[in-house]
Design a protein around this motif. Structure first.
Motif, PDB file in Angstrom:
ATOM      1  N   GLU A  40      45.264  49.855  28.759  1.00 26.32           N
ATOM      2  CA  GLU A  40      43.861  49.664  28.680  1.00 26.32           C
ATOM      3  C   GLU A  40      43.665  48.127  28.032  1.00 26.32           C
ATOM      4  OE1 GLU A  40      41.891  52.552  26.065  1.00 26.32           O
ATOM      5  OE2 GLU A  40      41.741  54.007  27.765  1.00 26.32           O
ATOM      6  N   ASP A  41      44.489  47.512  26.923  1.00 30.46           N
ATOM      7  CA  ASP A  41      44.083  46.426  26.678  1.00 30.46           C
ATOM      8  C   ASP A  41      44.708  45.403  27.340  1.00 30.46           C
ATOM      9  OD1 ASP A  41      42.976  45.293  24.149  1.00 30.46           O
ATOM     10  OD2 ASP A  41      44.847  44.184  23.935  1.00 30.46           O
ATOM     11  N   LEU A  42      45.677  45.691  28.212  1.00 33.22           N
ATOM     12  CA  LEU A  42      46.245  44.544  29.134  1.00 33.22           C
ATOM     13  C   LEU A  42      45.414  44.441  30.465  1.00 33.22           C
ATOM     14  CD1 LEU A  42      50.197  45.290  28.968  1.00 33.22           C
ATOM     15  CD2 LEU A  42      49.044  43.284  28.160  1.00 33.22           C
ATOM     16  N   ASN A  43      44.816  45.643  30.742  1.00 33.27           N
ATOM     17  CA  ASN A  43      44.003  45.364  32.028  1.00 33.27           C
ATOM     18  C   ASN A  43      42.706  44.886  31.557  1.00 33.27           C
ATOM     19  OD1 ASN A  43      44.939  46.487  34.434  1.00 33.27           O
ATOM     20  ND2 ASN A  43      45.619  48.223  33.009  1.00 33.27           N
ATOM     21  N   ARG A  44      42.225  44.405  30.535  1.00 29.29           N
ATOM     22  CA  ARG A  44      41.001  43.868  29.966  1.00 29.29           C
ATOM     23  C   ARG A  44      41.305  42.701  29.211  1.00 29.29           C
ATOM     24  NH1 ARG A  44      37.354  47.850  26.522  1.00 29.29           N
ATOM     25  NH2 ARG A  44      35.874  46.170  27.272  1.00 29.29           N
ATOM     26  N   LYS A  45      40.045  42.214  28.669  1.00 30.33           N
ATOM     27  CA  LYS A  45      40.131  40.880  28.028  1.00 30.33           C
ATOM     28  C   LYS A  45      40.686  39.690  28.682  1.00 30.33           C
ATOM     29  CE  LYS A  45      40.227  43.125  23.667  1.00 30.33           C
ATOM     30  NZ  LYS A  45      41.034  43.197  22.136  1.00 30.33           N
ATOM     31  N   TYR A  46      41.541  38.870  28.215  1.00 26.97           N
ATOM     32  CA  TYR A  46      42.075  37.869  28.816  1.00 26.97           C
ATOM     33  C   TYR A  46      43.415  37.717  29.233  1.00 26.97           C
ATOM     34  CZ  TYR A  46      37.529  36.684  26.334  1.00 26.97           C
ATOM     35  OH  TYR A  46      36.246  37.090  25.992  1.00 26.97           O
ATOM     36  N   TYR A  47      44.185  38.725  29.285  1.00 22.93           N
ATOM     37  CA  TYR A  47      45.257  38.770  29.797  1.00 22.93           C
ATOM     38  C   TYR A  47      45.637  37.910  31.009  1.00 22.93           C
ATOM     39  CZ  TYR A  47      49.559  40.863  31.937  1.00 22.93           C
ATOM     40  OH  TYR A  47      50.590  41.086  32.915  1.00 22.93           O
ATOM     41  N   PHE A  48      44.807  37.954  32.032  1.00 24.90           N
ATOM     42  CA  PHE A  48      45.250  37.387  33.248  1.00 24.90           C
ATOM     43  C   PHE A  48      45.014  35.899  33.348  1.00 24.90           C
ATOM     44  CE2 PHE A  48      43.324  41.414  34.432  1.00 24.90           C
ATOM     45  CZ  PHE A  48      44.379  41.989  35.220  1.00 24.90           C
ATOM     46  N   ASP A  49      44.574  35.308  32.110  1.00 25.97           N
ATOM     47  CA  ASP A  49      44.592  33.901  31.788  1.00 25.97           C
ATOM     48  C   ASP A  49      46.133  33.239  31.591  1.00 25.97           C
ATOM     49  OD1 ASP A  49      41.922  34.139  31.904  1.00 25.97           O
ATOM     50  OD2 ASP A  49      41.644  33.485  29.786  1.00 25.97           O
ATOM     51  N   TYR A  50      46.950  34.325  31.212  1.00 26.76           N
ATOM     52  CA  TYR A  50      48.224  33.749  30.672  1.00 26.76           C
ATOM     53  C   TYR A  50      49.285  34.552  31.238  1.00 26.76           C
ATOM     54  CZ  TYR A  50      45.380  32.162  26.583  1.00 26.76           C
ATOM     55  OH  TYR A  50      44.383  31.881  26.207  1.00 26.76           O
ATOM     56  N   ALA A  51      49.138  35.543  32.038  1.00 25.37           N
ATOM     57  CA  ALA A  51      50.452  36.567  32.498  1.00 25.37           C
ATOM     58  C   ALA A  51      50.189  36.874  33.815  1.00 25.37           C
ATOM     59  CB  ALA A  51      50.602  37.825  31.521  1.00 25.37           C
ATOM     60  N   THR A  52      51.412  37.089  34.451  1.00 21.81           N
ATOM     61  CA  THR A  52      51.330  37.158  36.115  1.00 21.81           C
ATOM     62  C   THR A  52      51.598  38.764  36.327  1.00 21.81           C
ATOM     63  OG1 THR A  52      52.183  36.483  38.044  1.00 21.81           O
ATOM     64  CG2 THR A  52      53.574  36.568  36.324  1.00 21.81           C
ATOM     65  N   ALA A  53      52.389  39.358  35.627  1.00 22.37           N
ATOM     66  CA  ALA A  53      52.589  40.773  35.686  1.00 22.37           C
ATOM     67  C   ALA A  53      53.184  41.599  34.638  1.00 22.37           C
ATOM     68  CB  ALA A  53      53.418  40.861  36.898  1.00 22.37           C
ATOM     69  N   TYR A  54      53.093  42.639  34.587  1.00 21.19           N
ATOM     70  CA  TYR A  54      53.980  43.659  33.516  1.00 21.19           C
ATOM     71  C   TYR A  54      54.351  44.687  34.049  1.00 21.19           C
ATOM     72  CZ  TYR A  54      49.674  46.355  32.505  1.00 21.19           C
ATOM     73  OH  TYR A  54      48.771  47.434  32.873  1.00 21.19           O
ATOM     74  N   TRP A  55      55.662  45.192  33.234  1.00 17.35           N
ATOM     75  CA  TRP A  55      56.183  46.435  33.581  1.00 17.35           C
ATOM     76  C   TRP A  55      56.135  47.189  32.120  1.00 17.35           C
ATOM     77  CZ3 TRP A  55      58.044  41.877  34.794  1.00 17.35           C
ATOM     78  CH2 TRP A  55      58.102  41.430  35.928  1.00 17.35           C
ATOM     79  N   TYR A  56      56.351  48.545  32.217  1.00 19.47           N
ATOM     80  CA  TYR A  56      56.626  49.174  31.176  1.00 19.47           C
ATOM     81  C   TYR A  56      58.227  49.883  31.108  1.00 19.47           C
ATOM     82  CZ  TYR A  56      55.227  53.794  33.277  1.00 19.47           C
ATOM     83  OH  TYR A  56      55.249  54.967  34.000  1.00 19.47           O
ATOM     84  N   TYR A  57      58.959  50.171  30.351  1.00 21.56           N
ATOM     85  CA  TYR A  57      60.362  50.370  30.267  1.00 21.56           C
ATOM     86  C   TYR A  57      60.283  51.662  29.273  1.00 21.56           C
ATOM     87  CZ  TYR A  57      65.242  50.532  29.295  1.00 21.56           C
ATOM     88  OH  TYR A  57      66.685  51.032  29.263  1.00 21.56           O
TER      89      TYR A  57
END
Length: 306
Positions: free
Chosen positions: A76-93
């Protein structure tokens, strides 16, 4: 988008919510070998970790969660706020140990970090260094000392539209380096290029990932910019650079006006004023130098616009 399923014990998956706009192929190796690890206990720490990753130009960062946090909290947090200003993609492991989230920095944030901290420039690739030079030269040609903040944003809006064509051959191209060097990119690439140049001249800007108001709710990205008087307004360079002509239809518009064209999580971003700003396309063009730079020719559009 390829999804890698190595085996049931060790699973690396791209997050579908982000893959629609910033897809990055899943990596076959365990992320521990290419990502430094940060442990967090509060959801609010996620953005701090992402910002530090970009500021230090790390290749990636791995977030290990502890305490009462759950994967859902991080999603929820990565899909909100200002994550897209700084990051291009993420995964979980996940495997036998704790769940980890692995995040890659966006090229606009990498170039901004190198611009503001000269010691980081040596970490840039040749293409990134050239792209930063093109951005610098564009600003020096375009921005004047006497411009208001809105005039600066408008000037860069037009400059980016002039140098870029929408990349119909690769709609997953969200790279500002591609815009600056090759003159092409998709919606996120337009937004990231504007974010970069505004960051270089200290104008706050956020990248919004939302969707179009069409039958398919197709994903779309644009910018939210802090204009004069600290008021936030939407700026969509990609949409303004459509239909074979440059317009300012979606320049400095309000939430209400933007909602006619796009959907987004309004609670995650600053609200705009009720009224639009009066658009002013006249500006003093006396030069302002942000950095000593040798002239670099930027890509230009073909004679016929899209």
């Amino acid at each position: 988008m390829r999804t890698l399923l190595p085996n049931r014990k060790n699973l690396l998956l791209p997050i579908a919510a982000l893959a629609c706009i910033w897809p990055v192929a899943a990596k076959p190796d365990e992320p521990h070998s290419w990502a430094s690890t940060q442990t967090i206990r509060k959801k609010e720490d996620v953005l701090t970790v992402v910002e530090k990753m970009s500021a230090n130009m790390n290749d990636a960062v791995s977030i290990k969660i502890k305490g009462k946090l759950t994967p859902k909290d991080i999603f929820e947090d990565l899909n909100r706020k200002y994550y897209f200003d700084y990051a291009t993609a993420y995964w979980y492991y996940y495997g036998s140990g704790p769940i980890k989230f692995i995040i890659k920095p966006a090229d606009n944030a990498v170039l901004a970090a190198a611009f503001h901290k000269r010691t980081l420039k040596k970490k840039l690739t040749d293409a990134e260094a050239q792209a930063l030079q093109v951005a610098t030269d564009c600003i020096n040609r375009t921005i004047s000392k006497t411009m208001t903040r809105q005039e600066k944003v408008l000037a860069l809006h037009d400059a980016i539209a002039e140098m870029c064509n929408y990349d119909y051959a690769n709609t997953e191209n969200q790279s500002c380096v591609s815009v600056l060097l090759d003159g092409k990119g998709a919606c996120g690439a337009y937004a990231r290029t504007l974010w970069l140049m505004l960051n270089m001249i200290d104008i706050p800007c956020h990248i919004i990932q939302g969707s179009n108001n069409d039958a398919n709710q197709s994903p779309h990205a644009w910018a939210l910019v802090q204009m004069d008087g600290n008021a936030w307004y939407h700026v969509d360079v990609c949409k303004d650079d459509s239909n074979h002509s440059l317009t300012h239809r979606l320049f400095a518009v309000t939430d209400e006006e933007m909602a006619k064209f796009h959907h987004w999580d309004k609670a995650a971003y600053p609200a705009t004023p009720v009224k639009s700003r009066k658009q002013n396309t006249s500006a003093n063009t006396s030069s302002i130098t942000i950095e000593q730079a040798s002239p670099t020719e930027s890509p230009r559009k073909a004679s016929s616009r899209r």
